[in-house]
Design a protein around this motif. Structure first.
Motif, PDB file in Angstrom:
ATOM      1  N   GLY A  33     -41.512  41.346  18.656  1.00  0.00           N
ATOM      2  CA  GLY A  33     -42.466  41.343  17.563  1.00  0.00           C
ATOM      3  C   GLY A  33     -42.736  39.945  17.045  1.00  0.00           C
ATOM      4  O   GLY A  33     -41.801  39.157  16.863  1.00  0.00           O
TER       5      GLY A  33
ATOM      6  N   PRO B  12     -44.614  38.446  13.892  1.00  0.00           N
ATOM      7  CA  PRO B  12     -45.377  38.582  12.646  1.00  0.00           C
ATOM      8  C   PRO B  12     -46.069  37.279  12.273  1.00  0.00           C
ATOM      9  O   PRO B  12     -45.673  36.196  12.708  1.00  0.00           O
TER      10      PRO B  12
ATOM     11  N   VAL C 278     -45.768  42.725  20.517  1.00  0.00           N
ATOM     12  CA  VAL C 278     -46.716  43.111  19.474  1.00  0.00           C
ATOM     13  C   VAL C 278     -46.880  41.940  18.520  1.00  0.00           C
ATOM     14  O   VAL C 278     -45.904  41.360  18.040  1.00  0.00           O
TER      15      VAL C 278
ATOM     16  N   GLN D  50     -48.996  40.296  15.090  1.00  0.00           N
ATOM     17  CA  GLN D  50     -49.745  40.697  13.899  1.00  0.00           C
ATOM     18  C   GLN D  50     -51.175  40.191  13.976  1.00  0.00           C
ATOM     19  O   GLN D  50     -51.436  39.055  14.394  1.00  0.00           O
TER      20      GLN D  50
ATOM     21  N   ALA E 190     -50.875  44.508  15.913  1.00  0.00           N
ATOM     22  CA  ALA E 190     -50.479  45.355  14.785  1.00  0.00           C
ATOM     23  C   ALA E 190     -51.169  44.861  13.528  1.00  0.00           C
ATOM     24  O   ALA E 190     -51.347  43.655  13.327  1.00  0.00           O
TER      25      ALA E 190
ATOM     26  N   GLU F  88     -45.177  47.129  10.267  1.00  0.00           N
ATOM     27  CA  GLU F  88     -45.181  47.843  11.546  1.00  0.00           C
ATOM     28  C   GLU F  88     -44.360  47.101  12.593  1.00  0.00           C
ATOM     29  O   GLU F  88     -43.616  47.702  13.371  1.00  0.00           O
ATOM     30  N   ILE F  89     -44.470  45.783  12.598  1.00  0.00           N
ATOM     31  CA  ILE F  89     -43.742  44.967  13.577  1.00  0.00           C
ATOM     32  C   ILE F  89     -42.243  45.014  13.315  1.00  0.00           C
ATOM     33  O   ILE F  89     -41.433  45.255  14.223  1.00  0.00           O
TER      34      ILE F  89
ATOM     35  N   THR G  47     -40.513  48.336  14.308  1.00  0.00           N
ATOM     36  CA  THR G  47     -40.457  48.788  15.699  1.00  0.00           C
ATOM     37  C   THR G  47     -39.834  47.789  16.674  1.00  0.00           C
ATOM     38  O   THR G  47     -39.268  48.207  17.697  1.00  0.00           O
ATOM     39  N   ALA G  48     -39.917  46.506  16.395  1.00  0.00           N
ATOM     40  CA  ALA G  48     -39.505  45.497  17.383  1.00  0.00           C
ATOM     41  C   ALA G  48     -37.986  45.412  17.519  1.00  0.00           C
ATOM     42  O   ALA G  48     -37.239  45.556  16.552  1.00  0.00           O
TER      43      ALA G  48
ATOM     44  N   ILE H  22     -37.448  39.917  16.721  1.00  0.00           N
ATOM     45  CA  ILE H  22     -38.493  39.264  15.938  1.00  0.00           C
ATOM     46  C   ILE H  22     -38.468  37.775  16.266  1.00  0.00           C
ATOM     47  O   ILE H  22     -37.427  37.125  16.150  1.00  0.00           O
TER      48      ILE H  22
ATOM     49  N   GLN I 147     -31.111  44.549  14.760  1.00  0.00           N
ATOM     50  CA  GLN I 147     -32.324  43.829  15.160  1.00  0.00           C
ATOM     51  C   GLN I 147     -31.997  42.358  15.382  1.00  0.00           C
ATOM     52  O   GLN I 147     -31.145  41.781  14.713  1.00  0.00           O
TER      53      GLN I 147
END
Length: 372
Positions: free
Chosen positions: A4, A6, A34, A36, A58, A63-64, A67-68, A71, A89
């Protein structure tokens, strides 16, 4: 692995953790990414470029984070981001925890595994993920300092390189590492009179060989710091102790002896700063004045040239990001002792000794933390 990315939310921070090229590499390795929406738009990296590279877009950071598996960021997570991190995480970004107990507690409470770019080491003894931003910050420090010396900015009205018949500015660089070398190179290129102070004789010898007699090199002590700083027009704070808070080399008492309108640029501010009078500022309001001395203490200097910085950072972080994604963090850290030095927080514990010492917290070794 789902990676992810962001958007950064620190003030005037337009860098992004992965470029489309980095996304393409991750996807080629079998991972999902994913990003942002509009996270890279300010530096010309469009959603369409990310989608063409294989990323999903996303709409929100929530949301990121939800689910990720990993990061990937640039700057340390802000309080609202720490609250979105979760147990198990993986976070891969700059942290600079030593002067930031609030962030440290947030990461420990989250139960995540946090690997800091700035404490990853290399077989050559350097800091490969800090180096590119140190290069940028070192070069920017001279640009910023030269601007602050202008009258309109509160400076003494000195042109860094002088002109024929008028002497150039005296620039003093505290620390001869990556920041110091790049600051010295820029200042010399603009025609300033430059002195570098460092406690390492081998490093001073390297600088002497690199720049020749054009650069003055001085062994750093309390006496020499006071002598050279108080005579300078511009002082660059470029000291670093990996992971730990920066030492306060320049005291408030020194400021009274400095020229009115002289300038200090504290590149060490991410680690608390090396001037006693420093406090972090932003690109919106970058300077303040103490005892007639202009202080420039922006905590994310490379964010001011975000496109250059993003590509430089990704060139350095990509191999480590891929190793973490391909192997999982436990195997990647077990295989690479230099990457393992980057582990700062794991399951509520601090795993970097310098960080734990400066924060007055319990320290657990990376080996014990990962084994547990």
């Amino acid at each position: 692995m789902l990676i992810g990315v962001p958007a950064e939310i620190k003030t005037l921070e337009s860098r992004i953790g992965m470029t489309p090229a980095a996304v393409r590499e991750a996807v080629a390795h079998g991972h999902k990414v994913v990003v942002q929406r509009d996270g890279g738009l300010k530096i010309g990296l469009t959603n369409e470029e990310y989608e063409a590279a294989g990323a999903k877009i996303a709409d929100t950071a929530e949301e990121i984070f939800a689910t990720a598996d990993m990061i990937v960021k640039v700057k340390e997570p802000q309080p609202q981001e720490c609250k979105m991190l979760r147990e198990g995480q993986l976070l891969f970004t700059y942290l600079h925890l030593a002067p930031d107990p609030v962030q440290a507690k947030g990461l420990m409470d989250a139960g995540c595994t946090a690997i800091a770019y700035e404490t990853v080491t290399s077989p050559r003894g350097g800091l490969p993920l800090l180096a590119p931003m140190s290069e940028v910050a070192g070069r920017m420090s001279i640009q910023a300092g030269a601007h602050c010396l202008e009258m309109r900015q509160g400076g003494e009205g000195v042109l860094l390189g002088g002109v024929p018949g008028v002497p150039a500015a005296d620039v003093v660089v505290l620390g001869g590492g990556v920041v110091g070398i790049n600051a010295a190179r820029m200042a010399l290129g603009l025609g300033a009179s430059v002195t570098v102070l460092d406690t390492s004789i081998p490093r001073l010898a390297e600088l002497d060989a690199m720049f020749g007699p054009q650069l003055k090199t001085i062994y750093s002590s309390r006496d020499t710091v006071e002598e050279y700083v108080t005579k300078a027009d511009l002082v660059i704070g470029a000291v670093l102790i990996p992971g730990a808070a920066a030492p306060k080399l320049v005291r408030k008492s020194h400021l009274a002896k400095m020229k009115n309108g002289s300038v200090v640029v504290d590149v060490a501010i991410d680690q608390g700063g090396c001037f006693e009078t420093s406090h972090a500022t932003t690109h919106i309001d970058p300077t303040f004045v103490v005892d007639g001395v202009v202080h420039y203490c922006v905590a994310n200097m490379p964010g001011g040239v975000a496109r250059t910085s993003t590509f430089a950072l990704n060139n350095a972080t990509m191999p480590f990001m891929l190793a973490l994604a391909d192997k999982g963090y436990k195997q990647a850290l077990a295989d690479d002792p230099y990457l393992r030095e980057g582990l700062n927080v794991h399951k509520g514990k601090l795993t970097n000794e310098a960080v734990a010492r400066d924060l007055g917290e319990e320290f657990i070794s990376t080996t014990d933390a990962l084994a547990a």
